[in-house]
Motif scaffolding. Sequence first.
Motif, short mmCIF file in Angstrom:
data_model
loop_
_atom_site.label_atom_id
_atom_site.label_comp_id
_atom_site.label_asym_id
_atom_site.label_seq_id
_atom_site.Cartn_x
_atom_site.Cartn_y
_atom_site.Cartn_z
N ASN A 1 0.83 -1.21 0.00
CA ASN A 1 0.00 0.00 0.00
C ASN A 1 0.86 1.26 0.00
OD1 ASN A 1 -2.31 -1.53 0.01
ND2 ASN A 1 -2.67 -1.34 2.21
N GLY A 2 1.97 1.20 0.76
CA GLY A 2 2.87 2.34 0.81
C GLY A 2 3.46 2.66 -0.55
N LEU A 3 3.88 1.63 -1.27
CA LEU A 3 4.44 1.82 -2.61
C LEU A 3 3.38 2.35 -3.57
CD1 LEU A 3 6.67 -1.39 -2.95
CD2 LEU A 3 7.45 0.98 -2.67
N PHE A 4 2.16 1.83 -3.41
CA PHE A 4 1.06 2.28 -4.27
C PHE A 4 0.78 3.77 -4.05
CE2 PHE A 4 -3.56 3.06 -4.61
CZ PHE A 4 -3.70 2.86 -5.98
N TYR A 5 0.64 4.18 -2.79
CA TYR A 5 0.37 5.58 -2.49
C TYR A 5 1.52 6.47 -2.95
CZ TYR A 5 -3.52 4.03 0.42
OH TYR A 5 -4.69 3.46 0.87
N LEU A 6 2.74 5.99 -2.77
CA LEU A 6 3.91 6.76 -3.20
C LEU A 6 3.89 6.97 -4.71
CD1 LEU A 6 6.62 8.04 -2.35
CD2 LEU A 6 7.70 5.82 -2.75
N MET A 7 3.53 5.93 -5.44
CA MET A 7 3.49 6.02 -6.89
C MET A 7 2.40 6.98 -7.35
SD MET A 7 3.27 2.84 -9.57
CE MET A 7 1.79 2.18 -8.78
N VAL A 8 1.21 6.86 -6.75
CA VAL A 8 0.09 7.72 -7.12
C VAL A 8 0.39 9.18 -6.80
CG1 VAL A 8 -2.30 8.32 -6.57
CG2 VAL A 8 -1.67 5.93 -6.97
N LEU A 9 0.86 9.43 -5.58
CA LEU A 9 1.17 10.80 -5.18
C LEU A 9 2.35 11.35 -5.97
CD1 LEU A 9 0.75 10.53 -1.30
CD2 LEU A 9 -0.81 11.60 -2.94
N GLY A 10 3.28 10.46 -6.34
CA GLY A 10 4.43 10.88 -7.12
C GLY A 10 4.01 11.40 -8.49
#
Length: 209
Positions: free
Chosen positions: A6-15
């Motif tokens: 989930n952390g990687l997903f949010y990081l990718m989306v916010l990035g």
Amino acid sequence: MRIIRNGLFYLMVLGVAGYAVFVYSFLPLGSLVHPEMKVSFMANKIGIYSHIFASSVALVIGPLQFSTKLRQKHTNVHRWLGRVYLGVGILIGGVSGLYMSQFAFGGLVGKLGFASLALLWLYTGLSAYLAVRRGDISEHRKWMIRNFSLTLAAVTLRIYLSASMVAGFEFTKAYMVIAWLCWVPNIVFAEWRLRFNIAKNKALQRASG
């Protein structure tokens, strides 16, 4: 493992959202795109800016709307974020995306790919809104999953563009394919996942009955 995923997903989306906002806020319009794309951007500034910033709103808010904790403990926040997501992110982002699709790079194939994406994005957003208005929360959630899978086209588009450049594919041909590839697998996977969960729940009900 789930926290990391989930952390990687949010990081990718916010990035991706942060990158888009930064580039279109502080750099000259079209400075990082193909010259032909820059021409259409410069001729349709309101359309491209509306699409970029509204879509960024959808990207940032979307993941929050799937938070069980937020829905249960902060219902009003969930509802207001939903209104912003659908009213700003999807409505403005979808309409401006549909408008800009007629100027999309990649010829007729590219234009049709992005026009289809915009239409489905608007349709699934409207379906989610109508479902929640009639109190059908289950259907609302299904349509939101479909809708956000299309919102994620902003992320997968950039992944495929980067991969195609690393692979050395000719940009024009690659872009025509990516105009469809960035969203078709997303909605297909979302639909498969929804049907899989339905079948799983039915099997559990039969087993417990």
